[in-house]
Design an enzyme around this catalytic site. Structure first.
Site, PDB file in Angstrom:
ATOM      1  N   LYS A 227       0.505  -7.040  -3.622  1.00  0.00           N
ATOM      2  CA  LYS A 227       1.953  -7.009  -3.905  1.00  0.00           C
ATOM      3  C   LYS A 227       2.473  -8.422  -4.160  1.00  0.00           C
ATOM      4  CE  LYS A 227       3.173  -2.800  -1.446  1.00  0.00           C
ATOM      5  NZ  LYS A 227       3.775  -2.211  -0.269  1.00  0.00           N
TER       6      LYS A 227
ATOM      7  N   SER B 199       9.988   2.289   2.878  1.00  0.00           N
ATOM      8  CA  SER B 199      10.552   0.931   2.846  1.00  0.00           C
ATOM      9  C   SER B 199      11.744   0.866   1.896  1.00  0.00           C
ATOM     10  CB  SER B 199       9.503  -0.079   2.375  1.00  0.00           C
ATOM     11  OG  SER B 199       9.189   0.174   1.010  1.00  0.00           O
TER      12      SER B 199
ATOM     13  N   GLY C 288       1.752   7.023   1.662  1.00  0.00           N
ATOM     14  CA  GLY C 288       2.258   7.777   2.810  1.00  0.00           C
ATOM     15  C   GLY C 288       3.599   8.434   2.537  1.00  0.00           C
ATOM     16  N   SER C 289       4.321   7.980   1.503  1.00  0.00           N
ATOM     17  CA  SER C 289       5.617   8.596   1.176  1.00  0.00           C
ATOM     18  C   SER C 289       5.505   9.612   0.048  1.00  0.00           C
ATOM     19  CB  SER C 289       6.631   7.507   0.787  1.00  0.00           C
ATOM     20  OG  SER C 289       6.977   6.763   1.927  1.00  0.00           O
TER      21      SER C 289
ATOM     22  N   HIS D  88     -17.784  24.297  -8.978  1.00  0.00           N
ATOM     23  CA  HIS D  88     -18.031  24.356 -10.421  1.00  0.00           C
ATOM     24  C   HIS D  88     -18.525  23.026 -10.961  1.00  0.00           C
ATOM     25  CE1 HIS D  88     -16.330  28.393 -10.522  1.00  0.00           C
ATOM     26  NE2 HIS D  88     -15.526  27.931  -9.573  1.00  0.00           N
TER      27      HIS D  88
ATOM     28  N   ARG E 228       3.078   5.077   6.450  1.00  0.00           N
ATOM     29  CA  ARG E 228       2.164   6.210   6.670  1.00  0.00           C
ATOM     30  C   ARG E 228       2.322   6.833   8.058  1.00  0.00           C
ATOM     31  NH1 ARG E 228      -0.553   1.500   6.919  1.00  0.00           N
ATOM     32  NH2 ARG E 228      -2.128   1.084   8.530  1.00  0.00           N
TER      33      ARG E 228
ATOM     34  N   GLU F 257      -6.708   3.467   4.997  1.00  0.00           N
ATOM     35  CA  GLU F 257      -5.781   2.432   5.484  1.00  0.00           C
ATOM     36  C   GLU F 257      -5.998   2.091   6.961  1.00  0.00           C
ATOM     37  OE1 GLU F 257      -1.887   3.845   3.254  1.00  0.00           O
ATOM     38  OE2 GLU F 257      -1.682   1.768   3.887  1.00  0.00           O
TER      39      GLU F 257
ATOM     40  N   SER G 280      10.635   6.916  -0.413  1.00  0.00           N
ATOM     41  CA  SER G 280      10.001   5.618  -0.153  1.00  0.00           C
ATOM     42  C   SER G 280      10.493   5.129   1.200  1.00  0.00           C
ATOM     43  CB  SER G 280      10.375   4.598  -1.227  1.00  0.00           C
ATOM     44  OG  SER G 280       9.930   3.315  -0.820  1.00  0.00           O
TER      45      SER G 280
ATOM     46  N   THR H 186       9.183   0.149  -2.803  1.00  0.00           N
ATOM     47  CA  THR H 186       7.966   0.360  -3.611  1.00  0.00           C
ATOM     48  C   THR H 186       8.358   0.381  -5.089  1.00  0.00           C
ATOM     49  OG1 THR H 186       6.840   1.463  -1.811  1.00  0.00           O
ATOM     50  CG2 THR H 186       6.060   2.005  -4.018  1.00  0.00           C
TER      51      THR H 186
HETATM   52  O1  LIG Z   1       6.900   4.380   1.753  1.00  0.00           O
HETATM   53  P1  LIG Z   1       6.850   3.212   0.875  1.00  0.00           P
HETATM   54  O2  LIG Z   1       7.519   2.065   1.547  1.00  0.00           O
HETATM   55  O3  LIG Z   1       7.352   3.483  -0.466  1.00  0.00           O
HETATM   56  O4  LIG Z   1       5.337   2.829   0.756  1.00  0.00           O
HETATM   57  C1  LIG Z   1       4.421   3.658   0.109  1.00  0.00           C
HETATM   58  C2  LIG Z   1       3.019   3.199   0.372  1.00  0.00           C
HETATM   59  O5  LIG Z   1       2.878   1.846   0.033  1.00  0.00           O
HETATM   60  C3  LIG Z   1       2.217   1.142   1.077  1.00  0.00           C
HETATM   61  O6  LIG Z   1       3.195   0.477   1.820  1.00  0.00           O
HETATM   62  C4  LIG Z   1       1.225   0.197   0.520  1.00  0.00           C
HETATM   63  O7  LIG Z   1       1.695  -0.424  -0.613  1.00  0.00           O
HETATM   64  C5  LIG Z   1       1.545   2.212   1.863  1.00  0.00           C
HETATM   65  O8  LIG Z   1       1.152   1.803   3.130  1.00  0.00           O
HETATM   66  C6  LIG Z   1       2.574   3.282   1.811  1.00  0.00           C
HETATM   67  O9  LIG Z   1       2.019   4.489   2.148  1.00  0.00           O
END
Ligand SMILES: O=P(O)(O)OC[C@H]1O[C@](O)(CO)[C@@H](O)[C@@H]1O
Length: 327
Positions: free
Chosen positions: A321, A85, A41-42, A230, A135, A214, A83, A88
């Protein structure tokens, strides 16, 4: 998840305010290339912006979804680290490499290691409100990347005007969007969605696929026209009503792509009874993109309802994870 999707136009409004109030630290310079690094999502915002720049791009814009950056990254590269969070591992690894390569860096995050490193190393870091699934924050991340590109004089035109028009469009069309998303989800229920679109809308097709994965906990695939003409088109040979085709179309699509889509429909019709065409609304690229994103996000949560699953949880990713953290 439904509340977050319903709030998407408000998220775009907030995103504009965040970007307008951010004061960049990095010096403006002439870049040779741009790399956006981010996953899921990022990262998808980067793919959509890459589509947007398309044949207008004066320098290469690369989207990186890996642990390592391309070897060309150096002092003349703008690296956009996305990112939500901030934790990642692939993205954090790329941030470290970008620092080593002495690239100009702009981070977009709500915190975590990315924010910590950015603070320590005194690089640009646009902070987003925390506490949501990454996301569900696509509006925040796309808009901040656009502000970063604008600050570094890598963007032509007034994207803020287009974002405001997108907000208006989504607010005016809320009822109709939800109604058509429900109908589309009903048609796709129990099927494997196959999403087709034009190349400059591939990012939005990938976004739809990822949201089906997801939120709906389902498999799906996508391809673009003309490329799939193609190869993949030949695979449409046996009757298979388990497949539900969705074509994301624009009245502005290149004329020969439109001709191909109409012809493809005739072929595919012989093999599945479900072909759904969605035409974008709005004039600008961003209105069309956000219309598709919003509509297909709704489809994904209605699919989750029909599938009897919780759209928000991604336990299988969390346990993966956990396993990696132990190693
Ligand atoms: O935006 P972040 O925290 O880097 O996460 C990226 C991706 O990793 C996830 O958290 C899953 O690992 C997804 O839901 C998200 O899109």
């Amino acid at each position: 998840m439904k509340e977050l999707i319903a709030d998407f136009p408000v998220q775009l409004e907030e995103a504009l305010i965040i970007g307008q109030n951010y004061h960049f630290l990095s010096a403006r310079k002439t870049f040779s290339n741009i790399v956006l690094t981010g996953l899921g999502g990022s990262g998808i915002g980067g793919s959509i912006i890459q589509n947007f720049l398309g044949d207008k791009a004066a320098i290469p814009f690369i989207v990186n979804k890996d642990y390592t950056l391309p070897a060309f990254v150096g002092e003349n590269t703008l690296v956009l680290v996305s990112s939500y969070s901030g934790n990642t591992e692939e993205t954090v690894a790329c941030l470290q490499q970008a620092l080593k390569a002495k690239a100009t860096i702009v981070c977009v995050t709500s915190g975590g290691k990315v924010a910590e490193v950015a603070r320590k190393k005194k690089v640009d870091c646009i902070l987003l409100p925390a506490g949501m699934p990454p996301r569900a924050c696509l509006g925040y991340s796309i808009v901040q990347v656009l502000f970063a590109l604008q600050y570094h004089k890598l963007l032509k035109g007034d994207f803020e005007k287009d974002i405001l028009a997108s907000i208006k469009l989504l607010k005016n069309e809320t009822g109709a969007i939800q109604k058509s998303a429900k109908a589309i989800a009903k048609k796709l229920n129990g099927k494997i969605p196959v999403i087709y679109t034009a190349p400059n809308f591939e990012g939005v097709a990938v976004r739809f696929r990822q949201q089906i994965n997801e939120n709906g906990k389902m498999l799906a695939w996508h391809n673009v026209i003309p490329e799939m003409n193609h190869n993949e088109l030949v695979g449409w040979r046996d009757k298979n009503d388990n497949l539900g085709v969705v074509m994301l179309r624009n009245e502005s699509d290149y004329s020969r792509v439109q001709m191909r889509m109409d012809s493809n429909k005739k072929v595919i019709k012989k093999y599945t009874s479900t072909i759904i065409e969605i035409f974008s609304q709005g004039k600008s690229y961003w209105e069309k993109i956000f219309y598709f994103v919003h509509l297909t996000d709704w489809v994904s949560v209605y699919l989750a309802d029909l599938h009897g699953v919780d759209a928000t949880e991604v336990k299988v990713i969390d346990s993966l994870k956990g396993e990696l953290n132990k190693a």
